[in-house]
Design a protein around this motif. Structure first.
Motif, PDB file in Angstrom:
ATOM      1  N   PRO A 110       0.799  -1.224   0.000  1.00 48.56           N
ATOM      2  CA  PRO A 110       0.000   0.000   0.000  1.00 48.56           C
ATOM      3  C   PRO A 110       0.834   1.278   0.000  1.00 48.56           C
ATOM      4  CG  PRO A 110      -0.794  -1.548   1.653  1.00 48.56           C
ATOM      5  CD  PRO A 110       0.506  -2.082   1.153  1.00 48.56           C
ATOM      6  N   GLN A 111       2.088   1.182   0.433  1.00 54.50           N
ATOM      7  CA  GLN A 111       2.945   2.367   0.474  1.00 54.50           C
ATOM      8  C   GLN A 111       3.632   2.637  -0.864  1.00 54.50           C
ATOM      9  OE1 GLN A 111       3.717  -0.614   1.466  1.00 54.50           O
ATOM     10  NE2 GLN A 111       5.909  -0.991   1.656  1.00 54.50           N
ATOM     11  N   THR A 112       3.474   1.748  -1.849  1.00 52.58           N
ATOM     12  CA  THR A 112       4.241   1.838  -3.089  1.00 52.58           C
ATOM     13  C   THR A 112       3.393   2.380  -4.229  1.00 52.58           C
ATOM     14  OG1 THR A 112       5.721   0.038  -2.425  1.00 52.58           O
ATOM     15  CG2 THR A 112       5.568   0.501  -4.778  1.00 52.58           C
ATOM     16  N   LEU A 113       3.979   3.339  -4.959  1.00 51.51           N
ATOM     17  CA  LEU A 113       3.368   3.905  -6.163  1.00 51.51           C
ATOM     18  C   LEU A 113       4.326   3.672  -7.315  1.00 51.51           C
ATOM     19  CD1 LEU A 113       1.238   5.754  -7.628  1.00 51.51           C
ATOM     20  CD2 LEU A 113       2.684   7.696  -6.958  1.00 51.51           C
ATOM     21  N   ILE A 114       3.900   2.835  -8.265  1.00 47.67           N
ATOM     22  CA  ILE A 114       4.760   2.602  -9.426  1.00 47.67           C
ATOM     23  C   ILE A 114       4.336   3.535 -10.552  1.00 47.67           C
ATOM     24  CG2 ILE A 114       5.174   0.204  -8.779  1.00 47.67           C
ATOM     25  CD1 ILE A 114       3.415  -0.501 -11.327  1.00 47.67           C
ATOM     26  N   ALA A 115       5.314   4.152 -11.188  1.00 46.93           N
ATOM     27  CA  ALA A 115       5.030   5.037 -12.306  1.00 46.93           C
ATOM     28  C   ALA A 115       4.968   4.241 -13.591  1.00 46.93           C
ATOM     29  CB  ALA A 115       6.109   6.114 -12.407  1.00 46.93           C
TER      30      ALA A 115
ATOM     31  N   LYS B 215      -2.893  -6.031  -7.586  1.00 47.51           N
ATOM     32  CA  LYS B 215      -4.142  -6.108  -6.836  1.00 47.51           C
ATOM     33  C   LYS B 215      -3.938  -6.735  -5.465  1.00 47.51           C
ATOM     34  CE  LYS B 215      -8.556  -6.595  -5.852  1.00 47.51           C
ATOM     35  NZ  LYS B 215      -9.346  -5.451  -5.323  1.00 47.51           N
ATOM     36  N   SER B 216      -3.232  -7.835  -5.401  1.00 52.12           N
ATOM     37  CA  SER B 216      -3.089  -8.576  -4.133  1.00 52.12           C
ATOM     38  C   SER B 216      -2.242  -7.834  -3.110  1.00 52.12           C
ATOM     39  CB  SER B 216      -2.490  -9.965  -4.396  1.00 52.12           C
ATOM     40  OG  SER B 216      -1.157  -9.868  -4.876  1.00 52.12           O
ATOM     41  N   THR B 217      -1.329  -6.964  -3.582  1.00 51.87           N
ATOM     42  CA  THR B 217      -0.471  -6.210  -2.665  1.00 51.87           C
ATOM     43  C   THR B 217      -0.995  -4.797  -2.404  1.00 51.87           C
ATOM     44  OG1 THR B 217       0.917  -5.483  -4.514  1.00 51.87           O
ATOM     45  CG2 THR B 217       1.599  -7.497  -3.327  1.00 51.87           C
ATOM     46  N   ASP B 218      -2.064  -4.405  -3.082  1.00 56.35           N
ATOM     47  CA  ASP B 218      -2.637  -3.057  -2.994  1.00 56.35           C
ATOM     48  C   ASP B 218      -1.604  -1.997  -3.365  1.00 56.35           C
ATOM     49  OD1 ASP B 218      -4.640  -1.176  -2.631  1.00 56.35           O
ATOM     50  OD2 ASP B 218      -4.198  -0.896  -0.505  1.00 56.35           O
ATOM     51  N   THR B 219      -0.776  -2.318  -4.353  1.00 63.60           N
ATOM     52  CA  THR B 219       0.190  -1.353  -4.883  1.00 63.60           C
ATOM     53  C   THR B 219      -0.512  -0.405  -5.850  1.00 63.60           C
ATOM     54  OG1 THR B 219       2.015  -2.924  -4.661  1.00 63.60           O
ATOM     55  CG2 THR B 219       2.315  -1.132  -6.249  1.00 63.60           C
ATOM     56  N   ALA B 220      -0.161   0.876  -5.800  1.00 67.41           N
ATOM     57  CA  ALA B 220      -0.795   1.888  -6.649  1.00 67.41           C
ATOM     58  C   ALA B 220       0.045   2.158  -7.892  1.00 67.41           C
ATOM     59  CB  ALA B 220      -1.011   3.175  -5.865  1.00 67.41           C
ATOM     60  N   VAL B 221      -0.617   2.728  -8.897  1.00 72.47           N
ATOM     61  CA  VAL B 221      -0.006   2.997 -10.199  1.00 72.47           C
ATOM     62  C   VAL B 221      -0.292   4.446 -10.584  1.00 72.47           C
ATOM     63  CG1 VAL B 221       0.029   2.328 -12.643  1.00 72.47           C
ATOM     64  CG2 VAL B 221      -0.413   0.589 -10.885  1.00 72.47           C
ATOM     65  N   SER B 222       0.645   5.086 -11.278  1.00 71.11           N
ATOM     66  CA  SER B 222       0.322   6.347 -11.948  1.00 71.11           C
ATOM     67  C   SER B 222       0.192   6.049 -13.439  1.00 71.11           C
ATOM     68  CB  SER B 222       1.386   7.420 -11.697  1.00 71.11           C
ATOM     69  OG  SER B 222       2.616   7.070 -12.273  1.00 71.11           O
ATOM     70  N   TYR B 223      -0.975   6.356 -13.965  1.00 69.51           N
ATOM     71  CA  TYR B 223      -1.299   6.142 -15.374  1.00 69.51           C
ATOM     72  C   TYR B 223      -1.011   7.436 -16.116  1.00 69.51           C
ATOM     73  CZ  TYR B 223      -4.635   5.983 -19.354  1.00 69.51           C
ATOM     74  OH  TYR B 223      -5.236   6.066 -20.598  1.00 69.51           O
TER      75      TYR B 223
ATOM     76  N   ARG C 199      -5.567   0.596  -7.356  1.00 70.30           N
ATOM     77  CA  ARG C 199      -5.533   2.043  -7.156  1.00 70.30           C
ATOM     78  C   ARG C 199      -4.635   2.697  -8.207  1.00 70.30           C
ATOM     79  NH1 ARG C 199      -2.914   3.633  -2.643  1.00 70.30           N
ATOM     80  NH2 ARG C 199      -1.840   1.639  -2.503  1.00 70.30           N
ATOM     81  N   PHE C 200      -5.129   3.792  -8.803  1.00 69.12           N
ATOM     82  CA  PHE C 200      -4.247   4.521  -9.708  1.00 69.12           C
ATOM     83  C   PHE C 200      -4.636   5.986  -9.777  1.00 69.12           C
ATOM     84  CE2 PHE C 200      -7.546   3.047 -12.712  1.00 69.12           C
ATOM     85  CZ  PHE C 200      -7.776   4.167 -13.500  1.00 69.12           C
ATOM     86  N   ALA C 201      -3.624   6.804 -10.055  1.00 62.62           N
ATOM     87  CA  ALA C 201      -3.776   8.237 -10.303  1.00 62.62           C
ATOM     88  C   ALA C 201      -3.474   8.500 -11.764  1.00 62.62           C
ATOM     89  CB  ALA C 201      -2.828   9.036  -9.417  1.00 62.62           C
ATOM     90  N   LEU C 202      -3.901   9.653 -12.255  1.00 64.72           N
ATOM     91  CA  LEU C 202      -3.477  10.116 -13.569  1.00 64.72           C
ATOM     92  C   LEU C 202      -2.247  10.999 -13.395  1.00 64.72           C
ATOM     93  CD1 LEU C 202      -6.875  11.225 -15.192  1.00 64.72           C
ATOM     94  CD2 LEU C 202      -5.915   8.922 -14.952  1.00 64.72           C
ATOM     95  N   GLY C 203      -1.271  10.845 -14.285  1.00 61.75           N
ATOM     96  CA  GLY C 203      -0.048  11.641 -14.176  1.00 61.75           C
ATOM     97  C   GLY C 203       0.364  12.237 -15.502  1.00 61.75           C
ATOM     98  N   THR C 204       1.086  13.344 -15.434  1.00 65.02           N
ATOM     99  CA  THR C 204       1.572  13.999 -16.654  1.00 65.02           C
ATOM    100  C   THR C 204       2.966  13.540 -17.058  1.00 65.02           C
ATOM    101  OG1 THR C 204       2.577  15.859 -15.471  1.00 65.02           O
ATOM    102  CG2 THR C 204       0.246  16.082 -16.099  1.00 65.02           C
ATOM    103  N   ASP C 205       3.769  13.084 -16.099  1.00 63.21           N
ATOM    104  CA  ASP C 205       5.183  12.774 -16.352  1.00 63.21           C
ATOM    105  C   ASP C 205       5.897  13.990 -16.946  1.00 63.21           C
ATOM    106  OD1 ASP C 205       7.476  11.225 -16.299  1.00 63.21           O
ATOM    107  OD2 ASP C 205       7.080  10.264 -18.227  1.00 63.21           O
ATOM    108  N   SER C 206       5.525  15.176 -16.491  1.00 63.01           N
ATOM    109  CA  SER C 206       6.099  16.465 -16.909  1.00 63.01           C
ATOM    110  C   SER C 206       5.957  16.722 -18.406  1.00 63.01           C
ATOM    111  CB  SER C 206       7.570  16.603 -16.476  1.00 63.01           C
ATOM    112  OG  SER C 206       8.431  15.775 -17.200  1.00 63.01           O
TER     113      SER C 206
ATOM    114  N   ALA D 273      -4.166   7.115  -4.343  1.00 56.07           N
ATOM    115  CA  ALA D 273      -2.983   6.503  -4.942  1.00 56.07           C
ATOM    116  C   ALA D 273      -1.693   7.141  -4.457  1.00 56.07           C
ATOM    117  CB  ALA D 273      -3.068   6.574  -6.466  1.00 56.07           C
ATOM    118  N   ILE D 274      -1.709   8.445  -4.191  1.00 53.15           N
ATOM    119  CA  ILE D 274      -0.472   9.123  -3.769  1.00 53.15           C
ATOM    120  C   ILE D 274      -0.376   9.259  -2.252  1.00 53.15           C
ATOM    121  CG2 ILE D 274      -0.337  10.353  -5.965  1.00 53.15           C
ATOM    122  CD1 ILE D 274      -1.135  12.919  -4.373  1.00 53.15           C
ATOM    123  N   GLY D 275      -1.234   8.565  -1.533  1.00 54.13           N
ATOM    124  CA  GLY D 275      -1.129   8.514  -0.077  1.00 54.13           C
ATOM    125  C   GLY D 275      -1.768   9.658   0.672  1.00 54.13           C
ATOM    126  N   LEU D 276      -2.602  10.471  -0.007  1.00 55.09           N
ATOM    127  CA  LEU D 276      -3.230  11.623   0.649  1.00 55.09           C
ATOM    128  C   LEU D 276      -4.753  11.531   0.637  1.00 55.09           C
ATOM    129  CD1 LEU D 276      -1.040  14.631  -0.589  1.00 55.09           C
ATOM    130  CD2 LEU D 276      -0.841  13.339   1.547  1.00 55.09           C
ATOM    131  N   GLY D 277      -5.284  10.334   0.540  1.00 58.30           N
ATOM    132  CA  GLY D 277      -6.726  10.164   0.466  1.00 58.30           C
ATOM    133  C   GLY D 277      -7.468  10.680   1.681  1.00 58.30           C
TER     134      GLY D 277
END
Length: 478
Positions: free
Chosen positions: A258-263, A277-285, A309-316, A362-366
């Motif tokens: 749950p603490q991990t966000l993969i880009a 899913k099983s580890t509740d790891t988040a993704v930035s899409y 869990r996922f967020a939308l990201g710009t990747d700058s 997803a970024i830990g501020l829910g």
């Protein structure tokens, strides 16, 4: 219906807002009011109820306006943004040829200035929070932290903890971890800067560092960030270096959770989706990044259906939240939905959710941001929906995804304070900053040992019309 609004009307310590629409977690609501006080949403509900409850407070009518949560950029590199046009037409993995050389050539002053300009771009685009995956620039990360705070942007800020791989020494790891713990202590209670630990790609750190960093993040209740399964080259490099795909590598050392966000996560197998899913790891899409410099599109509609869990990201790439919503839907339709006859492709609401409250999770501020709800931080936008494009809307939710534009954002609030009005800061000189960065940007790019493979648009045109190779000839390959 259209009423002229002035910045001074939005700068009171307490605001009782009467918009035409409020975007709640459950969807759009009408005849609602929002009370903002002490940097938070103090109350949200039916207008008549709040008017009676807070009769002494004068209400501010906002006809033709939408109050919605500020959107969240789940993956950014603030110190790369000024060089974003270097990415056009480049093959994937440009971090080796462009971003690392560029960032390593920056001094603290320019890091601060360029990060503040990137923060301004984000706020102008409707983002009130960005999640920065870390800079490789020399000097103190405090230059980035102060830049975002001065601009008024909320930031989950990563500090990179690469130790170079399994050949690193205990002493090297201890020094990096000591710096990380100081960073966590310095910003643990900051109003706008939320610390995060990052490793650029899994094989850039030792297994011991990966395990320790993710454990520290779990214990501190902050997120760990890393780039995973982004390009074919990155997947194959991991297989060669570690005998595993990047996501498998993280799993092998206990670095998912749950603490991990993969880009990115653009190239994931069915088994890897189940692992997320099983580890509740988040993704930035990051759909725009896929179009600009990727090999694939993350299966976000499938992730949503699976509860990943996922967020939308710009990747700058570009800091425009409404265009990101459109890209998020369009990328899914082109990559997956059209071939199976899925005309809905998320139904519009999916992308708004993942740009707001789902992105916050997803970024830990829910627990702090992402929705218009009592006791949440008052990070929000006032959006003009009384426009030619939207005046005939029969589905405003979906129209916000497909038709809304950045210039409809009337006001941007972070922590209950008005930060931008009609696209410009209310308390600092953005144009002076623009001139400072513009004066330095081209010199910084020229100074850095960048290897750009694709020509500029003008040179590309000349080469195509001349019938020659598009890519410039390289003397080192002759």
């Amino acid at each position: 219906m259209h009423t002229e609004l002035h910045a001074s009307q939005l700068q009171a310590d307490t605001l009782l807002l009467h918009p035409q629409y409020v975007l709640l977690k459950s969807g759009l609501a009408t005849d609602h009011a929002v009370l903002v006080e002490d940097g938070r949403f103090r109350d949200v509900g039916p207008r008549a109820l709040l008017d009676a409850r807070y009769a002494p407070i004068p209400a501010l009518a906002l006809p033709g306006k939408l109050v919605m949560p500020g959107m969240i950029d789940g993956h950014h590199h603030l110190t790369q943004s000024f060089g974003k046009s270097l990415a056009y037409g480049e093959p994937s993995e440009i971090f080796r040829r462009v971003w690392v050389p560029l960032e390593s050539s920056l001094d603290d002053e320019f890091v601060h200035q360029s990060a503040k300009l990137a923060a301004l771009e984000s706020l102008r685009g409707g983002f009130t929070t960005v999640c920065d995956a870390g800079t490789r620039a020399k000097g103190e990360i405090g230059a980035v932290a102060s830049a975002t705070a001065e601009a008024g942007l909320r930031c989950v800020l990563g500090i990179i903890c690469n130790d170079g791989g399994n050949q690193s020494t205990p002493g090297q790891r201890e020094a990096i971890l000591a710096q990380a713990q100081r960073f966590m202590a310095d910003y643990g209670t900051h109003a706008l800067v939320h610390p995060s630990l990052a490793i650029s790609i899994p094989e850039a750190a030792s297994d011991a560092m990966l395990a320790t960093v993710t454990r520290l993040c779990a214990e501190a209740g902050i997120i760990f960030q890393t780039h995973v399964n982004e390009h074919l080259a990155s997947v194959e490099r991991s297989v060669v270096a570690r005998g595993m795909r990047p996501l498998e590598h993280l799993a092998s050392v206990g670095a998912l959770g749950p603490q991990t966000l993969i880009a990115h996560g653009t190239m994931v197998t069915p088994a890897e989706l189940l692992l997320l899913k099983s580890t509740d790891t988040a993704v930035s899409y990051n759909p725009v990044a896929s179009a600009w410099k990727g090999n694939a599109v993350a299966p976000a509609t499938l992730m949503a259906a699976m509860g990943i869990r996922f967020a939308l990201g710009t990747d700058s790439t570009r800091s425009d939240a409404f265009r990101l919503l459109d890209a998020a839907e369009a990328a899914q339709k082109y990559a997956f939905a059209m071939q199976i006859g899925d005309t809905s492709s998320g139904g519009g609401w999916t992308w708004l959710d993942h740009a707001t409250h789902e992105g916050a999770r997803a970024i830990g501020l829910g627990g702090r941001i992402g929705e218009i709800a009592a006791d949440k931080q008052a990070d929000f936008l006032i959006v003009d929906v009384d426009t030619p494009e939207l005046c005939t809307s029969v589905d405003l939710t979906w129209d916000l995804v497909r038709l809304a534009q950045r210039d409809q954002i009337v006001a941007s609030f972070v922590g209950g304070r008005l930060r931008l009005f009609k696209g410009w800061p209310v308390d600092w000189d953005a144009r002076a900053l623009m001139r400072q960065v513009a004066d330095k940007a081209h010199a910084a790019i020229a100074r850095a040992p960048i290897q750009r493979l694709h020509p500029t648009a003008g040179e590309h045109r000349r080469r195509v019309l001349a019938g020659s190779s598009v890519y410039p000839a390289r003397s080192d390959l002759r």
